[in-house]
Design an enzyme around this catalytic site. Structure first.
Site, PDB file in Angstrom:
ATOM      1  N   HIS A 485       0.830  -1.204   0.000  1.00  0.00           N
ATOM      2  CA  HIS A 485       0.000   0.000   0.000  1.00  0.00           C
ATOM      3  C   HIS A 485       0.859   1.246   0.000  1.00  0.00           C
ATOM      4  O   HIS A 485       0.603   2.209  -0.725  1.00  0.00           O
ATOM      5  CB  HIS A 485      -0.883   0.017   1.253  1.00  0.00           C
ATOM      6  CG  HIS A 485      -2.004  -0.968   1.204  1.00  0.00           C
ATOM      7  ND1 HIS A 485      -2.870  -1.152   2.242  1.00  0.00           N
ATOM      8  CD2 HIS A 485      -2.407  -1.831   0.239  1.00  0.00           C
ATOM      9  CE1 HIS A 485      -3.757  -2.073   1.928  1.00  0.00           C
ATOM     10  NE2 HIS A 485      -3.492  -2.494   0.719  1.00  0.00           N
ATOM     11  N   ARG A 591      -9.662   3.227 -22.332  1.00  0.00           N
ATOM     12  CA  ARG A 591      -9.838   1.782 -22.155  1.00  0.00           C
ATOM     13  C   ARG A 591     -11.325   1.507 -21.901  1.00  0.00           C
ATOM     14  O   ARG A 591     -11.769   1.468 -20.762  1.00  0.00           O
ATOM     15  CB  ARG A 591      -8.986   1.292 -20.994  1.00  0.00           C
ATOM     16  CG  ARG A 591      -7.494   1.572 -21.168  1.00  0.00           C
ATOM     17  CD  ARG A 591      -6.714   1.012 -19.989  1.00  0.00           C
ATOM     18  NE  ARG A 591      -5.289   1.284 -20.085  1.00  0.00           N
ATOM     19  CZ  ARG A 591      -4.699   2.358 -19.570  1.00  0.00           C
ATOM     20  NH1 ARG A 591      -5.413   3.250 -18.902  1.00  0.00           N
ATOM     21  NH2 ARG A 591      -3.403   2.536 -19.688  1.00  0.00           N
ATOM     22  N   ARG A 627     -10.631   3.063 -27.604  1.00  0.00           N
ATOM     23  CA  ARG A 627     -10.252   1.716 -28.033  1.00  0.00           C
ATOM     24  C   ARG A 627     -11.483   0.821 -27.952  1.00  0.00           C
ATOM     25  O   ARG A 627     -12.163   0.771 -26.922  1.00  0.00           O
ATOM     26  CB  ARG A 627      -9.139   1.155 -27.155  1.00  0.00           C
ATOM     27  CG  ARG A 627      -8.727  -0.270 -27.540  1.00  0.00           C
ATOM     28  CD  ARG A 627      -7.533  -0.761 -26.740  1.00  0.00           C
ATOM     29  NE  ARG A 627      -7.863  -0.966 -25.327  1.00  0.00           N
ATOM     30  CZ  ARG A 627      -6.961  -1.244 -24.396  1.00  0.00           C
ATOM     31  NH1 ARG A 627      -5.691  -1.336 -24.724  1.00  0.00           N
ATOM     32  NH2 ARG A 627      -7.329  -1.430 -23.145  1.00  0.00           N
ATOM     33  N   GLU A 721       0.090  -3.968 -31.667  1.00  0.00           N
ATOM     34  CA  GLU A 721       0.454  -4.755 -30.495  1.00  0.00           C
ATOM     35  C   GLU A 721       1.052  -6.099 -30.868  1.00  0.00           C
ATOM     36  O   GLU A 721       1.606  -6.787 -30.009  1.00  0.00           O
ATOM     37  CB  GLU A 721      -0.789  -4.999 -29.621  1.00  0.00           C
ATOM     38  CG  GLU A 721      -1.459  -3.737 -29.145  1.00  0.00           C
ATOM     39  CD  GLU A 721      -2.793  -4.024 -28.499  1.00  0.00           C
ATOM     40  OE1 GLU A 721      -2.817  -4.222 -27.272  1.00  0.00           O
ATOM     41  OE2 GLU A 721      -3.803  -4.077 -29.225  1.00  0.00           O
ATOM     42  N   ASN A 744       3.136  -2.538 -24.323  1.00  0.00           N
ATOM     43  CA  ASN A 744       3.092  -3.606 -23.319  1.00  0.00           C
ATOM     44  C   ASN A 744       2.935  -4.977 -23.980  1.00  0.00           C
ATOM     45  O   ASN A 744       3.716  -5.898 -23.747  1.00  0.00           O
ATOM     46  CB  ASN A 744       1.950  -3.367 -22.334  1.00  0.00           C
ATOM     47  CG  ASN A 744       2.106  -2.056 -21.583  1.00  0.00           C
ATOM     48  OD1 ASN A 744       3.130  -1.401 -21.670  1.00  0.00           O
ATOM     49  ND2 ASN A 744       1.084  -1.666 -20.856  1.00  0.00           N
ATOM     50  N   ASP A 745       1.904  -5.115 -24.814  1.00  0.00           N
ATOM     51  CA  ASP A 745       1.700  -6.395 -25.494  1.00  0.00           C
ATOM     52  C   ASP A 745       2.735  -6.614 -26.587  1.00  0.00           C
ATOM     53  O   ASP A 745       3.194  -7.749 -26.786  1.00  0.00           O
ATOM     54  CB  ASP A 745       0.291  -6.467 -26.086  1.00  0.00           C
ATOM     55  CG  ASP A 745      -0.725  -7.009 -25.090  1.00  0.00           C
ATOM     56  OD1 ASP A 745      -0.374  -7.932 -24.332  1.00  0.00           O
ATOM     57  OD2 ASP A 745      -1.856  -6.507 -25.050  1.00  0.00           O
ATOM     58  N   ARG A 755       4.006 -11.280 -19.683  1.00  0.00           N
ATOM     59  CA  ARG A 755       4.193 -10.266 -18.638  1.00  0.00           C
ATOM     60  C   ARG A 755       3.432 -10.598 -17.365  1.00  0.00           C
ATOM     61  O   ARG A 755       3.627  -9.954 -16.337  1.00  0.00           O
ATOM     62  CB  ARG A 755       3.799  -8.878 -19.148  1.00  0.00           C
ATOM     63  CG  ARG A 755       2.374  -8.735 -19.686  1.00  0.00           C
ATOM     64  CD  ARG A 755       2.241  -7.429 -20.464  1.00  0.00           C
ATOM     65  NE  ARG A 755       0.965  -7.285 -21.139  1.00  0.00           N
ATOM     66  CZ  ARG A 755       0.023  -6.436 -20.777  1.00  0.00           C
ATOM     67  NH1 ARG A 755       0.206  -5.663 -19.731  1.00  0.00           N
ATOM     68  NH2 ARG A 755      -1.101  -6.332 -21.445  1.00  0.00           N
ATOM     69  N   CYS A 792       0.842   4.484 -27.053  1.00  0.00           N
ATOM     70  CA  CYS A 792      -0.073   4.569 -25.918  1.00  0.00           C
ATOM     71  C   CYS A 792       0.264   3.546 -24.843  1.00  0.00           C
ATOM     72  O   CYS A 792      -0.440   3.434 -23.851  1.00  0.00           O
ATOM     73  CB  CYS A 792      -1.526   4.391 -26.371  1.00  0.00           C
ATOM     74  SG  CYS A 792      -1.855   2.830 -27.220  1.00  0.00           S
TER      75      CYS A 792
END
Length: 864
Positions: A485, A591, A627, A721, A744-745, A755, A792
């Protein structure tokens, strides 16, 4: 079995309607909706409602008091029977039954009585992550008629013992176990072998229940003299049916024959787990004692004066060492009147909850979720009951609360949990907050000097939130973890933080001037005056550039005048407002799945339009790139129960789902095209791998636009991607209006590293030369047809990546809302010719590490 059913019936009768049971987190990790579990049985609620936890530790605890009603032979699942007959399933991971007990060590036995917090199963998290479909762990109230889920906590980080949901006994009661729901016709019996590789575990039990309840008949399963109703998955699990066992199904009712036919066919099919003829059931794992608590890590400061740690929040800082110490809070003797003391405690708890609620309203999302968890913990019925009992015996409000907390701490200490210290500290945190509130004092009680580098054994969220962030330069902890946290809060505040630094922090003198370099995971205890001055100059320059970027709020240009758009990635209306406050020029990625993933049914076009329009209004006319729905793989949706896939990242996900369910795609396109003013919204297609997919979506968009009477063109772009999209970017750009790289992908596909797999995730780096070359191909392909290329993915928020991306030809960056001012400030100081030269050198590097070293030197020369 008859005796236990009778006792359960008696217990249910003694439990009144409206009675509630608080369920706490049995694991430390990330709390998520059930729908995020990549398994249709759990995600679709076939077994029951509840929550999911993505674990970060290796011990499963009892979330409340109960009796072990069922313990899987392989140790991966435990069912608890609670007061009043409620049944709670704790299922470690998805498809973990296939691990055959490897990595699981049960610490309890069937029919054992457990208390909240008691350790149930020790497990190897790495083994689960690498050996199972997912480590996501459902915590389910098994479906029944007598108990319901009253409330669930919002998603976010949780620790063991945090309240995650509450169960409530409803007024009506179902039929007792084994009671026929129809006329007492002749009982039909069917005997058959079990061909399921892993026996009858949670998923098959749910399938059997689903079939059994769809007929007008009551069915029970018998084996070795034990019996259970198919309406009770926990009862079926308790039978411990393994591969090769012979069971008998007993049915009574109008459709007894039909239900037996259906069940026999279902079991004979193997339900996707049909064993080979020579397969044997797995051996039961050995039970051992719970592990001892973790020891304090011993470390030393290196001869050069440096001490390494684990990065919990990025950044660089310089400041004065300050040790975090708080004195004991004195407890008053009280008035001597139990009624007065009880009233004082209740009023104090209510006031503290209200204070936390007020603080939550203006807090960032990550801080608000943690504050909400604290407020829920203050409503813990067991704590309150223990405190009231102590007060009734003569204790003051403060003494009663301290005793209640102490009892809970003792319970945790007896559990033998390796992460015990964190949970005990949480309880002590609650103790301190309430005791200080009772005497009207400050729970933090700690004033910081300017530019303080806080040194502590550990730190709790409430303690950090009580400190003045303007005076806090950095945090260094002896213990702690990078996903705690406090780490989340520190990152949100922009405070560099190192954790797990060990005992060497004890050797640092109070008031010493320190440099915290989180980029290098290093604390410098003997930095030279020149080094300290250099860091301060760097921080001053960063602050000035950030302030200038916030002040300007206009279009972003590089130092030589090249236009670079800096947009923000959004996932909510709150994100849009934060992005606007930070000077974003638009939204490069909305998203849209946040509207879908926690729904029993998909939102219609009207509901979607309302949300998209609100976000568009918040952006005040700036571009909004939506998207299309990106579910499947690691983002399931309960209204589209998809079968488990061996390689979900390579299966039905992204635009493949939209094309497979055209009504979903058309409704979303209609909502996007209905946003006003027309043209503010652009559409982006996820996971494109071929031109045919783009053409199919273009056909849907054109058809909806014609139906809505839209005359102007609709901007339709793609997310790059997949390596296939990058390699054919020149072909795709013939018909796509823009290209945006989802790094990321793209990185995980380019490097063949999942990942979500802890065994390889640490090696995934978007600055790997292979990924950079794919981005270069994308930019070249887009430019060939006059299309712009953006980024992005997370690289757009990484300062080390920005000069490379510009040098490769990227013209739009969509970062997290909090990072927008920093990215704009960085861009304004860059020269495009130098960025191109840097990118050319980076493409020739041999590793991501070489690339990062190259860029660090570049930025140092640039003074960035």
């Amino acid at each position: 079995m008859t005796a236990s059913v009778s006792s359960m019936t008696a217990e249910r009768a003694m439990t009144p309607a409206g009675h509630t049971i608080v369920v706490t987190a049995p694991l430390e990790g990330w709390l998520a909706p059930l729908a995020e579990i990549p398994d249709p049985v759990f995600a679709g609620g076939m077994l029951g409602d509840g929550v999911a936890i993505d674990p970060t530790g290796g011990m499963l605890h009892a979330p409340c008091a109960g009796t072990v009603a069922s313990l899987a032979a392989t140790g991966h699942a435990v069912t608890l029977r609670l007061e009043g007959g409620a049944e709670l399933l704790l299922h470690l991971g998805v498809d973990t039954v296939a691990m055959g007990g490897r990595g699981f060590t049960p610490l309890v036995a069937q029919d054992q009585v457990v208390a909240a917090g008691d350790p149930l199963v020790r497990f190897d998290l790495d083994a689960v992550v690498t050996g199972a479909a997912s480590a996501m762990t459902p915590v389910l109230l098994l479906a029944g008629e007598e108990w319901t889920l009253e409330s669930k906590r919002d998603p976010g980080p949780v620790k063991v013992g945090d309240v995650v949901m509450a169960l409530r006994r409803v007024s009506g009661t179902g039929a007792a176990m084994g009671e026929a729901a129809g006329s007492p016709d002749e009982e039909l019996v069917r005997e058959l072998p079990v061909p399921l590789r892993h026996g009858i575990h949670a998923r098959p039990a749910a399938r059997l229940r689903q079939v059994a309840t769809s007929f007008e008949a009551v069915v029970r399963m018998e084996i070795a003299g034990k019996s259970a109703s198919l309406r009770s998955p926990v009862g079926v699990l308790a039978l411990g049916v393994s591969l090769g066992d012979r069971i008998s199904l007993h049915a009574r009712g109008r459709q007894a024959g039909e239900v037996l036919d259906a069940l026999e066919a279902l079991i004979a099919s193997g339900m996707g787990e049909l064993a080979h003829a020579d397969e044997q059931p797995p051996a039961q794992p050995v039970r051992v004692a719970a592990p001892a608590a973790a020891q304090r890590r011993v470390t030393q400061i290196a001869p050069d004066g440096t001490l390494t740690g684990v990065v919990a929040a990025p950044g660089v800082a310089v400041g004065e060492a300050v040790r975090y110490r708080l004195g004991e809070v004195e407890v008053s003797e009280g008035s001597g009147d139990p009624a007065t003391e009880r009233g004082l405690l209740d009023e104090t708890l209510a006031a503290l909850r209200a204070k936390i609620a007020q603080e939550s309203e203006g807090a960032p999302p990550h801080a608000a979720s943690i504050l909400a968890a604290h407020a829920v913990m203050l409503e813990d019925e067991d704590l309150l009951a223990a405190a009231h009992e102590a007060i009734a015996k003569g204790d003051s409000a403060g003494a009663g609360w301290r005793l209640a907390i102490g009892t809970q701490v003792d319970l945790l200490l007896r559990s033998g949990d390796a992460r015990l210290a964190e949970r005990v500290d949480d309880m002590r945190d609650l103790e301190r907050q309430v005791l200080c509130a009772l005497i009207g004092g400050d729970a933090a009680g700690f004033a910081l000097p300017q530019d303080a580098v806080l040194i502590a054994e550990d730190l709790l969220p409430s303690q950090l939130m009580a400190l003045d962030p303007e005076r806090l330069a950095a945090i260094c902890l002896v213990n702690g973890g990078p996903t705690s946290h406090v780490a989340i809060l520190a990152a949100g505040l922009g405070v560099p933080m190192l954790v797990a630094m060990g005992s060497a922090l004890d050797d640092i003198a109070e008031g010493a001037v320190l440099v915290v370099d989180a980029a290098a995971a290093r604390l410098e205890t003997g930095a030279s005056a020149e080094r300290i001055a250099g860091v301060r100059d760097q921080l001053a320059l960063q602050a000035a550039r950030r302030a200038a970027a916030l002040e300007a709020r206009g279009p972003c240009h590089t130092a030589d005048g090249t236009r670079i758009e800096v947009f923000a990635n959004l996932g909510s209306l709150a994100d849009a407002r934060q992005a606007m406050a930070n000077g974003a020029e638009g939204c490069g990625l909305l998203r849209s799945e946040f509207l879908f993933v926690e729904r029993a049914q998909a939102p219609g076009a009207g509901e979607q339009l309302e949300t998209y329009q609100a976000i568009a209004d918040a952006l005040e006319g700036r571009p909004l790139i939506v998207r299309l729905l990106d579910i499947g793989g690691d983002k399931p949706a309960p209204f589209l129960p998809m079968p488990a896939e061996e390689n979900p990242a390579l299966g039905l996900r992204g635009i493949r789902v939209g094309l497979a369910y055209p009504e979903l795609l058309e409704a979303q396109v209609e909502a996007i095209l209905s946003v006003r003013p027309a043209g503010q919204c652009r559409i982006m297609v996820p996971m494109v791998a071929s031109l045919s997919e783009l053409r199919a979506v273009r056909g849907v968009v054109d058809g909806v636009a014609a139906r809505l009477g839209l005359a102007g063109p609709v901007s339709l772009g793609i997310m790059v991607e997949t390596p296939a999209a990058a390699a054919t970017a020149d072909i795709l750009a013939r018909e796509a209006d823009f290209l945006s790289v989802g790094t990321n992908d793209l990185t995980q596909y380019a490097l063949a590293m999942d990942r979500g797999n802890a065994a390889v995730a640490s090696a995934i780096d978007g600055l790997h030369p292979a990924v950079l070359r794919l981005i270069a191909l994308t930019c070249e392909g887009g430019a060939r047809h006059g299309r712009w290329t953006g980024v992005c993915g997370s690289l757009a928020s990484d300062p080390l990546a920005v000069p490379l991306l510009l040098g490769l030809g990227v013209g739009e960056l969509s970062a997290t809302p909090a990072q927008v001012p920093d990215i704009k400030a960085l861009v304004t100081g860059l020269d495009m010719e130098r960025c191109r030269a840097l990118a050319a050198r980076a493409l020739e590097c041999g590793s991501a590490g070489e690339v990062r070293a190259l860029v660090r030197e570049f930025l140092k020369e640039q003074g960035a």
